[in-house]
Design a protein around this motif. Structure first.
Motif, PDB file in Angstrom:
ATOM      1  N   ARG A  72     -41.533 -27.129  65.687  1.00  0.00           N
ATOM      2  CA  ARG A  72     -42.647 -27.355  64.782  1.00  0.00           C
ATOM      3  C   ARG A  72     -43.792 -26.481  65.299  1.00  0.00           C
ATOM      4  NH1 ARG A  72     -46.450 -26.943  61.651  1.00  0.00           N
ATOM      5  NH2 ARG A  72     -47.613 -28.723  60.841  1.00  0.00           N
ATOM      6  N   CYS A 119     -42.662 -35.070  66.228  1.00  0.00           N
ATOM      7  CA  CYS A 119     -43.729 -34.695  65.303  1.00  0.00           C
ATOM      8  C   CYS A 119     -44.325 -35.952  64.666  1.00  0.00           C
ATOM      9  CB  CYS A 119     -43.197 -33.766  64.222  1.00  0.00           C
ATOM     10  SG  CYS A 119     -44.537 -33.067  63.242  1.00  0.00           S
ATOM     11  N   ALA A 120     -45.659 -35.958  64.544  1.00  0.00           N
ATOM     12  CA  ALA A 120     -46.346 -37.088  63.898  1.00  0.00           C
ATOM     13  C   ALA A 120     -45.809 -37.310  62.488  1.00  0.00           C
ATOM     14  CB  ALA A 120     -47.844 -36.820  63.850  1.00  0.00           C
ATOM     15  N   ILE A 228     -48.352 -33.188  68.233  1.00  0.00           N
ATOM     16  CA  ILE A 228     -49.401 -32.161  68.296  1.00  0.00           C
ATOM     17  C   ILE A 228     -50.112 -32.139  69.643  1.00  0.00           C
ATOM     18  CG2 ILE A 228     -51.093 -33.729  67.203  1.00  0.00           C
ATOM     19  CD1 ILE A 228     -50.968 -29.888  66.754  1.00  0.00           C
ATOM     20  N   TYR A 253     -53.722 -34.910  61.342  1.00  0.00           N
ATOM     21  CA  TYR A 253     -53.370 -35.933  62.343  1.00  0.00           C
ATOM     22  C   TYR A 253     -54.338 -37.114  62.305  1.00  0.00           C
ATOM     23  CZ  TYR A 253     -50.486 -32.036  63.435  1.00  0.00           C
ATOM     24  OH  TYR A 253     -49.609 -31.004  63.304  1.00  0.00           O
TER      25      TYR A 253
HETATM   26 MO   LIG Z   1     -46.083 -32.123  64.718  1.00  0.00          MO
END
Ligand SMILES: [Mo]
Ligand SMILES: Nc1nc2c(c(=O)[nH]1)N[C@H]1C(S)=C(S)[C@@H](COP(=O)(O)O)O[C@H]1N2
Length: 380
Positions: A72, A119-120, A228, A253
């Protein structure tokens, strides 16, 4: 784990040189490949362009190898030269600024941590698929996660070298880590998180220098926090006396939408589980050992339950070792599959009492989807 001293300057120079060669070859390949150095074959990854989602059914052991680790990135992978690379550590909350070489870091006491980077937005595609409301961003199912053994220097040890001023607030987002990619991706964490033993500046991944696409020569590892925060290609760290607002805390985010009167800046991930089968798997009738993964940002997985009747009844899956907090546990269940269209639902619980919820509020950017997912399987 690795003996101290097994990562030498020479090893990083060799990786860098090979990477430079590989990097220049990568430019001549297909458009998606230009963005990455490593191959991203369709058998292993679901192609989201610059983002590549791991097909969890292709994973064998506990650790995710580099060849299978999801990618990512906000821009193409930079190929950095360790001979000129430096880490700058600065900011008004520090007694002194530092400029460190990779050798300087290799000489500091090292630590190895096994944890996930996720990943969020992992699971984001389900807001559309199961709530009928699309959230913006890469439409991941559950393959935006990987577990590796990361080795490096605790971030706190580096901050101690710079000397953090004593009156610096500890729970605001004031420790910024910044990448050297063209878009200089950065995100802050708190001093409390920065000084956790397992928060690392990692130079190694599963015993090798961190792969090019995953942050060579140095990436942040911030266990349990949103992907992130695990900044790749780190070049600069800033510690301030006040909160550091950057687009990754003010615009992206963050949880926002009708159920969020105030924006919530993301820190931790959410507890989830997944079935390691293709989406829409086709199985022959008969006995199968179904397997999968479960993970939590805060503890060890204590239970995975599986439902084969759309949630009416649940049965416990068996958990395999290792089962490391903030990494994942592999689960298994024997299933006597009868012909027809089925869904497999899984629900994880951790040893802190967190479980996957029955519903999750929609948010505009699609973070944190962790409702048990009805994984479709056709038995013939
Ligand atoms: Mo991410
Ligand atoms: N410098 C930099 N660091 C970054 C990113 C990026 O684009 N640039 N992406 C972040 C995001 S959103 C995630 S989910 C993880 C992904 O790590 P991976 O590509 O090694 O799987 O890296 C994070 N660190």
């Amino acid at each position: 784990m690795y003996e101290q001293g097994s990562f030498t300057r020479r090893r990083f120079l060799a990786t860098g040189a090979a990477a430079l060669a590989a990097g220049s070859e990568a430019v001549a390949q297909t458009p998606a490949q230009k963005l990455h150095v490593k191959p991203v074959p369709a058998e292993i990854f679901i192609d989201h362009g610059i983002n590549q989602e791991t097909r969890l059914e292709t994973l064998r052991g506990y650790l995710t190898p580099a060849s299978h680790f999801f990618v990512r990135s906000h821009a193409a992978s930079p190929v950095l030269d360790v001979r000129t690379w430096r880490l700058r550590v600065e900011g008004n909350a520090l007694e002194r600024a530092l400029e460190l070489t990779l050798d300087d870091l290799l000489r500091l006491p090292s630590r190895s941590v096994i944890c996930f980077v996720e990943c969020a937005g992992n699971g984001r595609g389900f807001f559309k698929e199961f709530m009928g409301k699309v959230a913006s961003g890469t439409q991941w199912r559950l393959g935006g996660i990987g577990v590796a053994e990361w080795t490096g220097v605790p971030l706190g040890a580096v901050l101690e070298l710079a000397g953090v001023k004593r009156d610096t607030p500890r729970d605001i987002l004031n420790v910024l880590v910044e990448g050297l990619d063209t878009v200089k991706v950065n995100r802050p964490m708190s001093l409390i998180k920065a000084f956790e033993d397992d928060t690392l500046l990692a130079y190694a991944f599963n015993g090798e220098p961190v792969p090019l696409d995953h942050g060579f020569p140095l990436r942040a590892i911030v266990p349990g926090w949103v992907g992130i925060n695990n900044i790749k290609w780190v070049g600069r760290i800033e510690v301030r006396s006040g909160a550091i607002d950057v687009p990754t805390t003010t615009k992206t985010y963050v949880l926002e939408g009708p159920d969020y009167p105030n924006k919530v800046v993301l820190r931790q991930q959410t507890i989830k589980s997944a079935v390691a089968l293709p989406w829409g798997a086709v199985l022959a009738a008969g006995r199968h050992r179904v397997r999968g993964f479960a993970w939590s940002p805060s503890g060890r997985i204590s239970r995975v339950e599986v439902s084969l009747d759309r949630g009416s009844t649940w049965q416990p899956a068996s958990l395999r070792e290792p089962n490391i907090a903030r990494a994942w546990a592999r689960w298994e269940l024997d299933w006597d599959a009868r012909p027809g269209d089925h869904v497999i639902l899984t629900r994880a619980t951790d040893d802190r009492g967190n479980s996957q919820p029955a519903s999750v509020p929609w948010n505009a950017q699609g973070y944190g989807y962790n409702v048990p997912v009805p994984h479709p399987v056709k038995v013939t």
